[in-house]
Scaffold this active site. Sequence first.
Site: not given
Length: 754
Positions: A96, A448, A645
Site C-alpha cells: 500500500h 472502487r 480500515r
Amino acid sequence: MAFDIEMIEKVYANMAARVDKARALVGRPLTLSEKILYSHLWEGMPSQSFVRGKDYVDFAPDRVACQDATAQMALLQFMHAGKSKVAVPTTVHCDHLIQAKVGATTDLAVANSQSKEVFDFLSSVSNKYGIGFWKPGSGIIHQIVLENYAFPGGMMIGTDSHTVNAGGLGMLAIGVGGADAVDVMSGMSWELKFPKLIGVKLTGKLNGWTAPKDVILKVADILTVKGGTGAIVEYFGEGAISMSCTGKGTICNMGAEIGATTSTFGYDDSMRRYLAATGRQDVVNAADKVASYLTADAEVYANPEQYFDQVIEINLSELEPHINGPFTPDRGTPVSKMKEEAVANGWPLKVEWGLIGSCTNSSYEDMARAASIVEQAVAHGITPKAEFGINPGSEQIRYTIERDGIIATFEKMGTKVFTNACGPCIGQWDREGADKGEKNTIVHSFNRNFSKRADGNPNTHAFVTSPEMVAALAISGDLSFNPITDTLLNDKGEEVKLLPPVGDELPKRGFDVEDAGFQAPAADGSSVEVVVSPTSDRLQLLAPFEAWDGKNITGAKLLIKAFGKCTTDHISMAGPWLRFRGHLDNISNNMLIGAINAFNQEANKVKNQLTGAYDAVPAVQRAYKAAGVPSIVVGDQNYGEGSSREHAAMEPRFLGVKAVLVKSFARIHETNLKKQGMLALTFANEADYDKIQEDDTINFLDLTEFAPGKPLTLEFVHADGSKDIILANHTYNESQIGWFVAGSALNLIAAGKA
C-alpha cells in the site's frame, strides 16, 4: 510444496466428521459456505444448528493476512497482547505504501526510502512474532495469498476488505479490522454473526468481450453496495465451472463492493490447475481426498431456492460487458448503453487514462487478454488516445509476463509499468495535473471508484470495467466506444475492428520468478528488538483507551451530521494519509474530513458549539476533547462502507467521540467501532435522522442499563430548548458490551480476561 501444508492437511482431516455432524444437526443438505463455517467452529465438533443472520458464533480461522497500511496498527495492538508468537500462520504484505508516478524501478526506490522506518518496523515485528513478511515490490496481498496460501475449504481473515479474493480458490476469506486479527493471532476465537446465504447460479459460458469482471459488475448492479450485507455469496453452475480460478477470484474480490461478508466457489478443475501451476500439487492431492466436502451437496445446486436466502441467475452466454460508475461501483451500464447514459448524465466522453491492475484484476490471464488488444492496435497502426498504466499483481506475475513478452507488448504503446503494488487503486497515484480539479474520465479494472479515490480530484469520473475493456477504451480514448460494434481509424485512415481478447489462463511455460520477495521469520524471535522512536511522525506506540465510567453520557455535542454516502474513505482518507497509518495521533487529523456536513453541504466544515465558529472536523473534535466534552457522529445509510480500515473507528475513539448513530452500518465498520469500545447505534426510526439539528446537545438516558436486545434512549436538546427523544437500536451481545465496558476489546486481551 505449499506453505503450511501440515495445517491444511489437518483441516481436511477434521472436515468430513464435522460436516457430517452439522448436516445431521441442521437436518438437510448443506451449501459449501455452511460446510466451511461448521467445520471451523471454535468448539470443534458442531453441537448445535445456528440461525442465519441472528446467532453470533465463535470461529477458528486457519490463517491471517495483513497489508502494510493496516498491519501497522494491527501489530501495534498485538504487541500489547503479551504473546511471544502468533497462534496461527500469519503474513504481512507491503503493497500500500508505494506511490505510482514514474515507473516501477524509480517508484519502488522512492518508497523504500520514504517508508524505510515503517518497512523496517513491520519486518522486525514479523521476525519477532513468527510472521511471514513479503517485502515491498513482492506484490499485492490478495494476489500473493491466492498464489501461495489460499486453499479450498479453508477459512482466513485479513485486515483488508478484499481478503475475499481468496474465495476464488474455494475459501471463506473475510475482511476484518486489526483488532479482530489480533484476537486470532493471540490464539482466541473470532466472532461473526452467522451469515445469510445468497446463491448466484451461472449458466452458459463467457464469450467474446465478456469477462469474469462483468459477472460481479452485473451482480453489483443488481444487489447495490449494501445488498450483500450480512451474507455470503456462493457461485455455482456450469458457468462457474467453466471459468478460470483467477477469474473466480476477480468475482469474489468485488463482493466487498456489495457489502458481502465474503464470496466463494466450489472446488473444481480450474482450482486444481491453478494450485498445480503455482507449485501446490500437494494441496490438490489432499483436497481430492475430501473433494465432495469442498463443494455444496448436490441437492443444493439442483434446487437452490430451498437452501439459499436469495438466488440470482445470470446467463453468461447473454451477459454483455459492463462499465460501472462513476463514483460508485454498483451503477452498472452495459457497453451498448454507455453512450446514451454518458450524454444524458454529462459524463466526459474523452478517456484520459486507462489503468489495469489492483488485487481485482492483475493475474497472468488478465494481463494476457489485455495485451492481446494492445497487440492488435500496434499491428494495425492505431495510436492510443489515452495514457495507459499497469500494476502486475506480484513479482511472480511480473517476471513471467516479462519472460513471455507481454510487458514488451504493453510498452510498444507507451504503457507505464508501475510497481507490483496497489498504486492508483488506493489513491497511491501522483497523477500529473490532478490538483487542477478538472472534470475528466478515467477507466480502470479496479474495484472502487469513490470520489477522489484514485487521484484526489473530486471531478475525476472513474469507471470500473474489465482489463480488456480498459485496453479498448484507452486505445479509443472514448468512453462510448463499443468494441463489439465500433471501429477505429489507424494511421492510414483505415477502419479497423478489434477482435475479441484472447489469453492463456495459465502460462504455457509455467510461472517463474528469481526472487519472490518473501522473508521467513526467525525460528526464535525472543531476541529480536522492535524499536519505535518516540519522536517518529510515522509510528506511535499505543496507549490503552479509557474504560467506561459506568455513567450515562451527558452533555455530548453533535460533531457532524454526515449527509449521504460516507465510506471509510470519507472517514479516514487514504492516499497521502497512508504514511500516518502507524501514528494514531497524526492520522486522526484526517478524521471525517471527506464527510459532507448535512447543514451546509460542505466537507470538513462543522460548527464548534463551544465558540460558534466553523472549523475543520478534526480541529473541532480536538477542541471538544481538550474541554472534556463528549461528542457523537450522526450518519446516513450503509455508513462505513468500503475498506476495512479500523482507523476509521480508532480516530474518533482516540479524539473523544463516544457514539456513532446512523441509519445503517457496513458490517466491518460496525464491528471495528465495537472493538474499539465505541457505541455503534442505528435509528429505530430512520426518519429521526431529520430531527437532528446543528446545535444539538445529547444525553443518554439509559446507558446504565445497556443490555443485549434493549434499545438505548437518547435525548436531543435543541438550541431553542426543545427536545426530541430518539430510540437507538444496537446489535451488541454480552461479550461485545464487555468490550465497551473495558474500553476496548484489546484491553480485555491485555488483562488476560478475554
